[in-house]
Scaffold this motif. Structure first.
Motif, PDB file in Angstrom:
ATOM      1  N   ARG A  91     -36.936 -58.853  -4.756  1.00  0.00           N
ATOM      2  CA  ARG A  91     -37.787 -59.805  -5.452  1.00  0.00           C
ATOM      3  C   ARG A  91     -39.107 -59.996  -4.718  1.00  0.00           C
ATOM      4  O   ARG A  91     -40.141 -60.176  -5.335  1.00  0.00           O
ATOM      5  N   TYR A  92     -39.070 -59.979  -3.367  1.00  0.00           N
ATOM      6  CA  TYR A  92     -40.279 -60.169  -2.562  1.00  0.00           C
ATOM      7  C   TYR A  92     -40.334 -59.128  -1.456  1.00  0.00           C
ATOM      8  O   TYR A  92     -39.303 -58.764  -0.886  1.00  0.00           O
ATOM      9  N   PHE A  93     -41.533 -58.667  -1.122  1.00  0.00           N
ATOM     10  CA  PHE A  93     -41.774 -57.788   0.020  1.00  0.00           C
ATOM     11  C   PHE A  93     -42.925 -58.370   0.822  1.00  0.00           C
ATOM     12  O   PHE A  93     -43.908 -58.840   0.254  1.00  0.00           O
ATOM     13  N   THR A  94     -42.813 -58.305   2.158  1.00  0.00           N
ATOM     14  CA  THR A  94     -43.982 -58.648   2.965  1.00  0.00           C
ATOM     15  C   THR A  94     -44.882 -57.412   3.031  1.00  0.00           C
ATOM     16  O   THR A  94     -44.441 -56.299   2.734  1.00  0.00           O
ATOM     17  N   LYS A  95     -46.132 -57.621   3.447  1.00  0.00           N
ATOM     18  CA  LYS A  95     -47.073 -56.495   3.518  1.00  0.00           C
ATOM     19  C   LYS A  95     -46.586 -55.439   4.511  1.00  0.00           C
ATOM     20  O   LYS A  95     -46.663 -54.241   4.256  1.00  0.00           O
ATOM     21  N   GLU A  96     -46.058 -55.910   5.650  1.00  0.00           N
ATOM     22  CA  GLU A  96     -45.601 -54.979   6.690  1.00  0.00           C
ATOM     23  C   GLU A  96     -44.429 -54.140   6.188  1.00  0.00           C
ATOM     24  O   GLU A  96     -44.357 -52.936   6.431  1.00  0.00           O
ATOM     25  N   ALA A  97     -43.515 -54.785   5.460  1.00  0.00           N
ATOM     26  CA  ALA A  97     -42.354 -54.064   4.944  1.00  0.00           C
ATOM     27  C   ALA A  97     -42.795 -53.015   3.939  1.00  0.00           C
ATOM     28  O   ALA A  97     -42.304 -51.878   3.952  1.00  0.00           O
ATOM     29  N   GLU A  98     -43.738 -53.375   3.086  1.00  0.00           N
ATOM     30  CA  GLU A  98     -44.212 -52.441   2.068  1.00  0.00           C
ATOM     31  C   GLU A  98     -44.860 -51.218   2.728  1.00  0.00           C
ATOM     32  O   GLU A  98     -44.597 -50.076   2.338  1.00  0.00           O
ATOM     33  N   VAL A  99     -45.666 -51.472   3.761  1.00  0.00           N
ATOM     34  CA  VAL A  99     -46.334 -50.374   4.465  1.00  0.00           C
ATOM     35  C   VAL A  99     -45.303 -49.457   5.121  1.00  0.00           C
ATOM     36  O   VAL A  99     -45.392 -48.230   5.003  1.00  0.00           O
ATOM     37  N   LYS A 100     -44.297 -50.033   5.779  1.00  0.00           N
ATOM     38  CA  LYS A 100     -43.305 -49.227   6.487  1.00  0.00           C
ATOM     39  C   LYS A 100     -42.453 -48.402   5.532  1.00  0.00           C
ATOM     40  O   LYS A 100     -42.131 -47.248   5.808  1.00  0.00           O
ATOM     41  N   ILE A 101     -42.091 -48.987   4.388  1.00  0.00           N
ATOM     42  CA  ILE A 101     -41.277 -48.250   3.416  1.00  0.00           C
ATOM     43  C   ILE A 101     -42.089 -47.098   2.824  1.00  0.00           C
ATOM     44  O   ILE A 101     -41.580 -45.982   2.673  1.00  0.00           O
ATOM     45  N   LYS A 102     -43.373 -47.345   2.528  1.00  0.00           N
ATOM     46  CA  LYS A 102     -44.209 -46.288   1.954  1.00  0.00           C
ATOM     47  C   LYS A 102     -44.524 -45.196   2.977  1.00  0.00           C
ATOM     48  O   LYS A 102     -44.639 -44.027   2.617  1.00  0.00           O
ATOM     49  N   GLU A 103     -44.646 -45.557   4.267  1.00  0.00           N
ATOM     50  CA  GLU A 103     -44.882 -44.553   5.303  1.00  0.00           C
ATOM     51  C   GLU A 103     -43.679 -43.639   5.467  1.00  0.00           C
ATOM     52  O   GLU A 103     -43.817 -42.465   5.808  1.00  0.00           O
ATOM     53  N   ALA A 104     -42.482 -44.192   5.233  1.00  0.00           N
ATOM     54  CA  ALA A 104     -41.264 -43.376   5.329  1.00  0.00           C
ATOM     55  C   ALA A 104     -41.063 -42.510   4.081  1.00  0.00           C
ATOM     56  O   ALA A 104     -40.097 -41.762   3.999  1.00  0.00           O
ATOM     57  N   GLY A 105     -41.974 -42.631   3.101  1.00  0.00           N
ATOM     58  CA  GLY A 105     -41.867 -41.840   1.893  1.00  0.00           C
ATOM     59  C   GLY A 105     -41.112 -42.546   0.787  1.00  0.00           C
ATOM     60  O   GLY A 105     -40.708 -41.934  -0.191  1.00  0.00           O
ATOM     61  N   GLY A 106     -40.927 -43.842   0.916  1.00  0.00           N
ATOM     62  CA  GLY A 106     -40.151 -44.596  -0.063  1.00  0.00           C
ATOM     63  C   GLY A 106     -41.023 -45.334  -1.051  1.00  0.00           C
ATOM     64  O   GLY A 106     -42.246 -45.218  -1.050  1.00  0.00           O
ATOM     65  N   VAL A 107     -40.322 -46.123  -1.929  1.00  0.00           N
ATOM     66  CA  VAL A 107     -40.994 -46.860  -2.974  1.00  0.00           C
ATOM     67  C   VAL A 107     -40.444 -48.285  -2.970  1.00  0.00           C
ATOM     68  O   VAL A 107     -39.246 -48.492  -2.761  1.00  0.00           O
TER      69      VAL A 107
END
Length: 112
Positions: A91-107
């Motif tokens: 439901r919610y993502f912090t900015k840091e979490a979003e960046v880390k997930i996208k850097e790992a190739g995730g969505v």
């Protein structure tokens, strides 16, 4: 008794015991502000180890980790995430979490 014949005891040892303070909130919902959070480094613990190994070899697919099913609402950005693609629903993502997930190739997928 506290306002009458025990008044000295109450005034001496329990100052501020009587009276009101603050605003009233009619129909207070106490659990309305609670948002359970999980850190990025604990995301993979929500699925089994076999799932992680399976998707490590099959790089064309990515596992879906539904954080809401595990009882969490928010994904926070503490820790490191393995370099492995993953689809995270929350439901919610912090900015840091979003960046880390996208850097790992995730969505990151927002769900109500």
């Amino acid at each position: 008794g506290g306002q009458h014949h025990h008044r000295i005891n109450f005034d001496k040892y329990h100052p501020g015991y009587f009276g009101k303070v603050g605003m009233r909130n009619f129909h207070l919902i106490k659990h309305g502000k609670v948002i359970p959070a999980v850190n990025v480094d604990r995301l993979w613990s929500l699925v089994s180890e076999q799932t992680r190994q399976y998707y490590k070899e099959k790089t064309d697919k990515a596992p879906v980790i539904d954080v809401m099913k595990a009882g969490y609402m928010k994904v926070t950005g503490k820790g490191v995430l393995p370099e492995q693609a993953v689809i995270v629903k929350a439901r919610y993502f912090t900015k840091e979490a979003e960046v880390k997930i996208k850097e790992a190739g995730g969505v990151c997928v927002l769900c109500a």
